[in-house]
Design a protein around this motif. Structure first.
Motif, PDB file in Angstrom:
ATOM      1  N   ALA A 132       0.843  -1.209   0.000  1.00 46.73           N
ATOM      2  CA  ALA A 132       0.000   0.000   0.000  1.00 46.73           C
ATOM      3  C   ALA A 132       0.875   1.256   0.000  1.00 46.73           C
ATOM      4  O   ALA A 132       0.565   2.246  -0.677  1.00 46.73           O
ATOM      5  CB  ALA A 132      -0.921  -0.017   1.215  1.00 46.73           C
ATOM      6  N   MET A 133       1.984   1.214   0.732  1.00 47.50           N
ATOM      7  CA  MET A 133       2.872   2.389   0.769  1.00 47.50           C
ATOM      8  C   MET A 133       3.495   2.652  -0.607  1.00 47.50           C
ATOM      9  O   MET A 133       3.719   3.796  -0.983  1.00 47.50           O
ATOM     10  CB  MET A 133       3.963   2.193   1.827  1.00 47.50           C
ATOM     11  CG  MET A 133       3.444   2.466   3.231  1.00 47.50           C
ATOM     12  SD  MET A 133       4.781   2.429   4.437  1.00 47.50           S
ATOM     13  CE  MET A 133       4.140   1.223   5.563  1.00 47.50           C
ATOM     14  N   GLN A 134       3.772   1.593  -1.356  1.00 42.35           N
ATOM     15  CA  GLN A 134       4.297   1.792  -2.711  1.00 42.35           C
ATOM     16  C   GLN A 134       3.304   2.587  -3.552  1.00 42.35           C
ATOM     17  O   GLN A 134       3.671   3.495  -4.293  1.00 42.35           O
ATOM     18  CB  GLN A 134       4.555   0.436  -3.384  1.00 42.35           C
ATOM     19  CG  GLN A 134       5.692  -0.350  -2.755  1.00 42.35           C
ATOM     20  CD  GLN A 134       5.962  -1.641  -3.503  1.00 42.35           C
ATOM     21  OE1 GLN A 134       5.072  -2.469  -3.681  1.00 42.35           O
ATOM     22  NE2 GLN A 134       7.193  -1.821  -3.938  1.00 42.35           N
ATOM     23  N   ARG A 135       2.020   2.225  -3.414  1.00 40.80           N
ATOM     24  CA  ARG A 135       0.982   2.920  -4.183  1.00 40.80           C
ATOM     25  C   ARG A 135       0.827   4.372  -3.717  1.00 40.80           C
ATOM     26  O   ARG A 135       0.696   5.285  -4.527  1.00 40.80           O
ATOM     27  CB  ARG A 135      -0.345   2.166  -4.023  1.00 40.80           C
ATOM     28  CG  ARG A 135      -1.502   2.771  -4.772  1.00 40.80           C
ATOM     29  CD  ARG A 135      -1.307   2.700  -6.264  1.00 40.80           C
ATOM     30  NE  ARG A 135      -2.435   3.290  -6.993  1.00 40.80           N
ATOM     31  CZ  ARG A 135      -2.307   3.908  -8.171  1.00 40.80           C
ATOM     32  NH1 ARG A 135      -1.117   4.002  -8.744  1.00 40.80           N
ATOM     33  NH2 ARG A 135      -3.355   4.406  -8.765  1.00 40.80           N
ATOM     34  N   VAL A 136       0.858   4.580  -2.410  1.00 37.58           N
ATOM     35  CA  VAL A 136       0.690   5.930  -1.865  1.00 37.58           C
ATOM     36  C   VAL A 136       1.842   6.833  -2.316  1.00 37.58           C
ATOM     37  O   VAL A 136       1.632   8.001  -2.673  1.00 37.58           O
ATOM     38  CB  VAL A 136       0.608   5.886  -0.316  1.00 37.58           C
ATOM     39  CG1 VAL A 136       0.641   7.288   0.267  1.00 37.58           C
ATOM     40  CG2 VAL A 136      -0.677   5.180   0.109  1.00 37.58           C
ATOM     41  N   LEU A 137       3.039   6.284  -2.364  1.00 43.37           N
ATOM     42  CA  LEU A 137       4.179   7.082  -2.817  1.00 43.37           C
ATOM     43  C   LEU A 137       4.013   7.459  -4.294  1.00 43.37           C
ATOM     44  O   LEU A 137       4.247   8.608  -4.676  1.00 43.37           O
ATOM     45  CB  LEU A 137       5.485   6.321  -2.594  1.00 43.37           C
ATOM     46  CG  LEU A 137       6.763   7.086  -2.934  1.00 43.37           C
ATOM     47  CD1 LEU A 137       6.924   8.318  -2.055  1.00 43.37           C
ATOM     48  CD2 LEU A 137       7.997   6.185  -2.790  1.00 43.37           C
ATOM     49  N   ILE A 197      12.681   6.088  -7.950  1.00 43.19           N
ATOM     50  CA  ILE A 197      13.871   5.322  -7.589  1.00 43.19           C
ATOM     51  C   ILE A 197      13.463   3.846  -7.521  1.00 43.19           C
ATOM     52  O   ILE A 197      12.431   3.531  -6.929  1.00 43.19           O
ATOM     53  CB  ILE A 197      14.406   5.790  -6.210  1.00 43.19           C
ATOM     54  CG1 ILE A 197      14.735   7.287  -6.271  1.00 43.19           C
ATOM     55  CG2 ILE A 197      15.625   4.971  -5.793  1.00 43.19           C
ATOM     56  CD1 ILE A 197      15.069   7.889  -4.915  1.00 43.19           C
ATOM     57  N   PRO A 198      14.232   2.953  -8.159  1.00 41.49           N
ATOM     58  CA  PRO A 198      13.845   1.532  -8.115  1.00 41.49           C
ATOM     59  C   PRO A 198      13.708   1.029  -6.678  1.00 41.49           C
ATOM     60  O   PRO A 198      14.490   1.419  -5.805  1.00 41.49           O
ATOM     61  CB  PRO A 198      15.009   0.816  -8.807  1.00 41.49           C
ATOM     62  CG  PRO A 198      15.755   1.870  -9.536  1.00 41.49           C
ATOM     63  CD  PRO A 198      15.491   3.172  -8.856  1.00 41.49           C
ATOM     64  N   TRP A 199      12.736   0.162  -6.451  1.00 41.32           N
ATOM     65  CA  TRP A 199      12.546  -0.405  -5.107  1.00 41.32           C
ATOM     66  C   TRP A 199      13.735  -1.291  -4.773  1.00 41.32           C
ATOM     67  O   TRP A 199      14.266  -1.972  -5.638  1.00 41.32           O
ATOM     68  CB  TRP A 199      11.236  -1.191  -5.029  1.00 41.32           C
ATOM     69  CG  TRP A 199      10.058  -0.305  -5.160  1.00 41.32           C
ATOM     70  CD1 TRP A 199       9.263  -0.157  -6.262  1.00 41.32           C
ATOM     71  CD2 TRP A 199       9.549   0.613  -4.185  1.00 41.32           C
ATOM     72  NE1 TRP A 199       8.297   0.794  -6.021  1.00 41.32           N
ATOM     73  CE2 TRP A 199       8.446   1.278  -4.756  1.00 41.32           C
ATOM     74  CE3 TRP A 199       9.923   0.939  -2.883  1.00 41.32           C
ATOM     75  CZ2 TRP A 199       7.698   2.242  -4.079  1.00 41.32           C
ATOM     76  CZ3 TRP A 199       9.182   1.898  -2.195  1.00 41.32           C
ATOM     77  CH2 TRP A 199       8.079   2.541  -2.791  1.00 41.32           C
ATOM     78  N   PRO A 200      14.141  -1.316  -3.495  1.00 40.74           N
ATOM     79  CA  PRO A 200      15.330  -2.094  -3.126  1.00 40.74           C
ATOM     80  C   PRO A 200      15.077  -3.593  -3.229  1.00 40.74           C
ATOM     81  O   PRO A 200      13.959  -4.050  -3.022  1.00 40.74           O
ATOM     82  CB  PRO A 200      15.569  -1.682  -1.665  1.00 40.74           C
ATOM     83  CG  PRO A 200      14.230  -1.276  -1.159  1.00 40.74           C
ATOM     84  CD  PRO A 200      13.517  -0.651  -2.329  1.00 40.74           C
ATOM     85  N   GLN A 201      16.118  -4.319  -3.574  1.00 51.60           N
ATOM     86  CA  GLN A 201      16.050  -5.778  -3.634  1.00 51.60           C
ATOM     87  C   GLN A 201      16.977  -6.359  -2.582  1.00 51.60           C
ATOM     88  O   GLN A 201      18.175  -6.083  -2.604  1.00 51.60           O
ATOM     89  CB  GLN A 201      16.495  -6.278  -5.017  1.00 51.60           C
ATOM     90  CG  GLN A 201      15.549  -5.903  -6.137  1.00 51.60           C
ATOM     91  CD  GLN A 201      14.183  -6.533  -5.955  1.00 51.60           C
ATOM     92  OE1 GLN A 201      14.080  -7.716  -5.661  1.00 51.60           O
ATOM     93  NE2 GLN A 201      13.135  -5.742  -6.105  1.00 51.60           N
ATOM     94  N   ARG A 202      16.409  -7.155  -1.682  1.00 47.82           N
ATOM     95  CA  ARG A 202      17.215  -7.708  -0.599  1.00 47.82           C
ATOM     96  C   ARG A 202      18.329  -8.596  -1.144  1.00 47.82           C
ATOM     97  O   ARG A 202      18.123  -9.370  -2.065  1.00 47.82           O
ATOM     98  CB  ARG A 202      16.319  -8.520   0.337  1.00 47.82           C
ATOM     99  CG  ARG A 202      17.066  -9.095   1.516  1.00 47.82           C
ATOM    100  CD  ARG A 202      16.096  -9.703   2.524  1.00 47.82           C
ATOM    101  NE  ARG A 202      16.834 -10.379   3.560  1.00 47.82           N
ATOM    102  CZ  ARG A 202      16.667 -11.641   3.892  1.00 47.82           C
ATOM    103  NH1 ARG A 202      15.770 -12.375   3.274  1.00 47.82           N
ATOM    104  NH2 ARG A 202      17.390 -12.185   4.842  1.00 47.82           N
ATOM    105  N   GLN A 203      19.492  -8.451  -0.549  1.00 50.62           N
ATOM    106  CA  GLN A 203      20.665  -9.222  -0.954  1.00 50.62           C
ATOM    107  C   GLN A 203      21.321  -9.746   0.308  1.00 50.62           C
ATOM    108  O   GLN A 203      21.746  -8.958   1.151  1.00 50.62           O
ATOM    109  CB  GLN A 203      21.623  -8.302  -1.721  1.00 50.62           C
ATOM    110  CG  GLN A 203      22.963  -8.900  -2.022  1.00 50.62           C
ATOM    111  CD  GLN A 203      22.890  -9.924  -3.128  1.00 50.62           C
ATOM    112  OE1 GLN A 203      22.327  -9.651  -4.184  1.00 50.62           O
ATOM    113  NE2 GLN A 203      23.431 -11.109  -2.878  1.00 50.62           N
TER     114      GLN A 203
END
Lengths: 319, 382
Positions: free
Chosen positions: A175-180, B2-8
């Motif tokens: 949901a936070m991804q969408r809100v952003l 900004i691309p979402w982070p990918q856990r590593q």
């Protein structure tokens, strides 16, 4: 959103449910639930031998978060995780594709799902007498839910409250991804003083901070998913990892809501605009299963009890 | 966006180094007192750096042909976080290892690489960064130090300010104007290798508010640099500096600056009766540390793939330095909440030092406000 063939295949249905729920609004929850059942996605985390897709929680995470991203008012993530957590105990329920959620259901009290605003419930999985039970319920989201039928105790041992909280938190991160996205789009579109409001430093700084909260929440969701391992006997929860991740996601809810509304101005508090579906969810979700302080207390206690340094505790339990 | 982070997660080969670093730290123990360990970044100890170099842990990711360890960015991450968590004195080789060596490897000439990189990897050759000036802090493009080409190379005039360890380093990599006019901004800037033993250079230490002298002002008065002092191409300085900053802004050093205080407080809590308020505060800080470390590792993965994630690194730095600054702020309240019953002397000294120095965490390597502008641009604003 992460690339995922599973996400690509289910996202059109999520999007359709979202449209009927938020903008039209003419959602038929039972029909939407039936479509989800048809899709087979309730069994995403079950092994192929149980007609599932055999995904780990980490592999399924893009789909689970997308349920939050599209504000699904249905217990999809809850059901998928509970099917994975209690496969043997729930064999009958799984055959019937029952809609499940975690909640409480005391004698003579209304049945209360951990998450507010849920449509389409068949049963609640509840903690009772040190064990867990399945309590069939009837009702709807307006009237509330009531116990309807016999409670079935399960032999399985599981921290059901943590599981329910985690199910909620994975969706909150989505949901936070969408809100952003909504907030950035609005800041780039809305013009005042002759230019988009996103050009003003005061808003840029606030949206940057909000971005940090959202990225932390998304990473925390990945940490939590990594702490939920499925085996033949069900789902084992790595308590500290999942609790810390839930605390971080819950701690992000209020600041994300505040900034999203501040940027949107008056349009953000109208019924017509979709923001409130998300901000209402984030505010309620922060409380569901316990706010960040509840989970942070548990993590802090565990760190103290471990006798290890803070750094070593983190490496051993939260990496 | 900004691309979402990918856990590593760390590869097992990198994780395996952890016990080796701990064994090394037993043989070369950091200071016992927490308020000294809290100065890890500023602890300058050439013998420690050389011992680390002998072990192959300086310039770990550089190719073996230049004396490096040929290791991965994840190997380096484990070594750094272990050194910093222990409060080891890493300041001498720190800048050379983190920024100067990767910069020289990427943009330097073959002779620069062959001459300098092996000595950096040995833990013997120390670098400082000549970016800030009296009139150029956050507005780095307004640097006015100028290098004019002449028949012997470049004639350098001007000054640098807040240059960490300039008085104890062998070389500075200076950002200077080499062509065009002062108002040309990012155009016409270059990076130059400055041997700090050359005539015409004056270095004055500046004492900080905690009584330490780690940064300096540096004056250049007709300093004659050779032709091969130029790093990379003339006029490309701005792009090179920007790429360099991705290395500076995302590592464990943006998370662990206040760890000595956090550990000292946690030790103390185990001696007194911790209540739920203490547990909550500790739990929040541990949880933030965990998520930050995962975010930082996700940037390391991008660096390992040869990418230059400048804006994601800025985001992690903003979150990391906020965490580092929140530690003394939150702990002062937790400790003080008990009324007159203060913690032991070591805890109070570490709290006092960390609290007064904490504002620098979000200044060095680009201020928070500048980073947030970068993040906003990365999100598609402005």
């Amino acid at each position: 959103m992460t690339d995922s063939v599973f996400l690509d295949s289910i996202q059109p249905l999520f999007q359709d449910i979202h449209a009927h729920f938020t903008s039209q609004p003419d959602l038929n929850p039972q029909a939407a639930w039936d479509e989800l059942v048809q899709s087979g996605f309730l069994r995403l985390l079950l092994p192929e031998s149980a007609e599932g897709a055999g995904l780990s929680v980490a592999e399924a995470l893009p789909v689970l978060m997308a349920a939050g991203y599209w504000a699904l008012p249905l217990p999809y993530v809850e059901t998928a995780l509970l099917y994975a957590a209690l496969p043997d105990a729930l064999a009958d329920a799984i055959d019937g594709n029952l809609a499940l959620a975690v909640g409480t259901c005391g004698p003579g009290e209304p049945a209360q799902p951990l998450r507010l605003g849920l449509h389409c419930l068949d049963a609640l999985v509840t903690a009772k007498d040190g064990g867990i039970t399945v309590a069939p319920v009837s009702g709807d989201v307006e009237q509330g839910w009531r116990l309807q039928g016999e409670v079935t105790p399960l032999s399985q041992v599981l921290d059901i409250r943590l599981l329910g909280t985690a199910a909620e938190c994975l969706q909150l991160a989505g949901a936070m991804q969408r809100v952003l996205e909504l907030t950035v789009d609005y800041a780039n579109t809305r013009q005042q003083f002759g230019r988009p409001i996103g050009k003003y430093q005061a808003l840029q700084q606030q949206i940057s901070v909000m971005t940090g909260h959202c990225h932390s929440a998304v990473m925390a969701a990945q940490l939590a998913a990594g702490g939920m391992q499925r085996s033949n006997t069900g789902l084992s929860l790595d308590h500290h990892r999942v609790a810390a991740a839930c605390g971080m996601i819950k701690a992000a809810c209020q600041p994300v809501v505040s900034t999203a509304h501040a940027v949107h101005g008056a349009i953000g508090v109208t019924e017509e605009y979709e923001l409130h579906h998300y901000t209402r969810r984030l505010l309620a979700g922060r409380l569901a299963g316990g706010s960040e302080s509840r989970w942070f207390e548990q993590v802090g206690q565990a760190c103290l009890d471990s006798g290890a340094s803070v750094f070593d505790f983190t490496l051993a339990n939260l990496s | 966006m900004i691309p979402w982070p990918q856990r590593q997660t760390l590869p097992a080969s990198a994780e395996a180094l952890r016990s080796e670093v701990r064994a090394f730290l037993v043989a070369h123990p950091p200071a016992a007192a927490a308020d000294v360990r809290a100065r890890s970044w500023m602890g300058f100890d050439a013998a420690f750096s050389q011992a680390l170099g002998e072990r192959g842990w300086v310039g770990l990711t550089l190719p073996t042909q230049y004396g490096g360890g040929g290791g991965s960015a994840f190997d380096r991450y484990v070594i750094l976080e272990e050194l910093l968590a222990a409060g080891a004195p890493v300041s001498a080789h720190w800048i050379a290892d983190r920024q100067s060596a990767p910069l020289l490897l990427r943009f330097g000439s073959d002779s620069q690489r062959r001459e300098l990189l092996p000595r950096i990897c040995a833990g013997e050759l120390y670098f400082c960064i000549g970016m800030s000036e009296p009139g150029a802090g956050s507005d780095l493009a307004s640097v006015s130090t100028r290098a004019v080409p002449n028949d012997q190379g470049w004639l350098l005039n001007g000054s640098k300010l807040w240059t960490t360890n300039a008085d104890r380093c062998h070389y500075m990599i200076a950002l200077a104007r080499t062509s065009g006019q002062h108002g040309d901004r990012q155009q016409g800037l270059s990076q130059l290798l400055v041997d700090l033993s050359l005539p015409g250079i004056t270095i004055r230490p500046i004492r900080d508010l905690a009584g330490d002298a780690h940064f300096n002002e540096v004056f250049f008065d007709n300093v004659q640099l050779p032709h091969d002092a130029l790093i990379g191409a003339e006029g490309d300085g701005w792009q090179q500096v920007t790429a360099e900053l991705a290395f500076e802004r995302s590592g464990p050093e943006r998370i662990l600056s206040a760890m000595a205080l956090l550990e000292c407080w946690c030790d103390w809590l185990r001696l007194c009766e911790a209540d739920t308020g203490d547990q909550r505060t500790l739990g929040e800080l541990v949880s933030r540390l965990a998520v930050l470390r995962s975010l930082s590792l996700s940037i390391t993965a991008q660096l390992a793939q040869g990418q230059s994630p400048v804006i994601p690194a800025a985001l992690v730095k903003d979150l990391g330095t906020t965490f580092e600054q929140d530690i003394p702020a939150m702990l002062a309240d937790q400790i003080g909440r008990r009324g007159g019953e203060h913690g032991r002397v070591e805890l109070m000294r570490t709290l006092a030092y960390t609290s007064i120095i904490a504002p620098t965490y979000s200044l060095r390597g680009g201020t928070r406000e500048i980073l947030r502008g970068l993040i906003a641009r990365g999100m598609g604003l402005r």
